[in-house]
Design an enzyme around this catalytic site. Structure first.
Site, short mmCIF file in Angstrom:
data_model
loop_
_atom_site.label_atom_id
_atom_site.label_comp_id
_atom_site.label_asym_id
_atom_site.label_seq_id
_atom_site.Cartn_x
_atom_site.Cartn_y
_atom_site.Cartn_z
CB CYS A 96 -0.91 0.01 1.23
SG CYS A 96 -1.87 1.53 1.37
CB CYS A 146 -2.23 4.68 4.15
SG CYS A 146 -3.63 3.88 3.37
CB SER A 147 -0.13 0.93 6.42
OG SER A 147 -1.05 1.64 7.22
CB CYS A 148 -4.57 -0.84 2.58
SG CYS A 148 -5.32 0.81 2.61
#
Lengths: 219, 209
Positions: free
Chosen positions: B110, B113-115
């Site tokens: 991701c 962000c950090s999905c």
């Protein structure tokens, strides 16, 4: 927003450093911070997209210097203040100075199981999908100052529709308080060379999940 | 949690880091104003520390290796397939499994962000959320694999999935050689978190021995 969060393809950050036997949390405050953020989301203080926009609103130097949960703590603080859910004076004091719950909702233990599953973002389509699998598309060259999920590296690039994922809540709209405005979502596949030029790894293909408003037809 | 810090211990306040103090202040204010209950936070943290983790994803992968019908459902609709195993109470929508083959290696990132597929892999490791991974996975995945000690043949296609929406991805790695006749439980022990992100390969029977 063309912010520091949009990191795909940037140089200079160095090697990836996996940590052996990494703990779930590195300090107890990280767990409290995660749970607080999830809790406020679960009672409807803000949506996932508004929350992401809150992280992206951190100044670039703060973003880079803060740990992941450090960013979450700053975002939480900024958003509860901006939305009038608590005052900066109260957070500074470490105690509530006024009794008020502007949402009239409280996250309780019985609510926790539902907070552990992700929500559903699929919505009933209002129109037929514009593209079908195999269609050639070009991503738009857009630079909104507000939240978007079209990364910089994949703007104004030619790709192919690989899959249709349904009609989903549109983050660009939700994040600015303009409603869900559901849009068709596609997996769009790009050749590495289309993204990175002639010196790209010839065996590389990259896909993004692209909402229909990000795409134009391409020949 | 035994060590959570909203109780009134006067002794160690001076030892608390700035972040601990900051988060404690937020928790206290939000609880006093009636938005959250401390015990609810305890329950969430306990779930992430003890119940939600990559063991779920490993069980899904092992099942797919031994049950062709399950694998077919998994690749068609991973949310439905994982739900059918009853390992977790509710699987989020839009989970997608992508299959590694001798010709194609998949990697999940991701960049924005950090999905990450929390329900099947737990909370993401620090490296997944870090600038080095998020920046390089999309343009130098072989370099990233090198950071993990993984080298793939030059003719293997590398397919990177950038998680830019609410779809979530999990890699179905290739079943290791010399595991014929193994049951799901033994196979699951070969399935690492990293091989379900695409930055690693499953353990071999020798590694696991």
């Amino acid at each position: 927003m063309d912010g520091i969060h949009d990191m795909g393809g940037m140089h200079g950050f160095g090697k990836v450093a996996p940590e052996k036997d990494e703990p779930v949390f590195h300090a107890s405050w990280e767990g409290r911070c995660l749970a607080l953020n999830r809790a406020m989301g679960a009672i409807g203080a803000w949506s996932i997209d508004e929350g992401r926009a809150g992280i992206e609103a951190l100044p670039p130097d703060v973003y880079l210097a803060s740990s992941y949960y450090g960013k979450w703590a700053l975002r939480l603080e900024n958003m509860v203040i901006a939305r009038g859910l608590a005052g900066a004076d109260e957070i500074a004091a470490g105690h509530a100075l006024r009794s008020s719950n502007r949402l009239n909702r409280k996250l309780q233990t019985a609510d926790v199981p539902r907070t552990l599953a992700r929500g559903s973002f699929g919505r009933t389509p209002q129109a037929a999908a514009r593209f079908k699998v195999g269609d050639r598309v070009r991503t738009k060259n857009i630079h909104p100052p507000t939240h978007t999920r079209l990364p910089r590296y994949a703007r104004d690039r030619r790709g192919v529709i690989e899959a249709i994922r349904g009609c989903h809540v549109f983050p660009d709209s939700v994040a600015i308080g303009a409603g869900e405005n559901p849009q068709w979502l596609y997996t769009v596949l790009f050749e590495g060379r289309e993204l990175w030029g002639e010196n790209s790894d010839p065996t590389l293909k990259v896909s993004i999940e692209a909402f229909e408003p990000y795409l134009d037809p391409a020949s | 949690m035994a060590d959570h810090d909203h109780s009134d211990h006067p002794a160690h306040a001076s030892e608390l880091s700035e972040m601990q103090l900051r988060v404690r202040a937020l928790e206290t204010v939000l609880a006093e104003k009636g938005y959250i209950d401390h015990a609810a936070l305890d329950a969430m943290i306990e779930a992430y520390e003890t119940r939600i983790g990559p063991h779920t994803g490993a069980a899904v992968v092992a099942k797919a290796w031994t049950d062709p019908a399950f694998k077919q459902v998994l690749l068609a609709d991973a949310t439905k397939a994982v739900q059918s195993l009853g390992l977790i109470s509710r699987v989020g929508d839009h989970l997608i499994a992508v299959e590694n083959t001798p010709a194609t290696h998949n990697m999940i990132v991701c960049t924005l962000c950090s999905c990450y597929p929390w329900e099947v892999l737990g909370l993401p490791p620090v490296w997944y959320k870090s600038a080095p991974y998020r920046s390089r996975a999309v343009n130098d995945p072989r370099g990233v694999l090198g950071d993990f000690g993984v080298s793939l043949p030059r003719d293997v296609q590398i397919r990177v999935w950038d998680s830019t929406a609410e779809t979530r991805f999990i890699v179905l790695p290739m079943r290791p050689a010399a595991t014929e006749g193994w049951n799901d439980e033994r196979l699951a022990a070969l399935v690492t978190r990293d091989c379900m992100i695409g930055t690693g390969l499953p353990k071999s029977p020798e590694d696991a021995a």
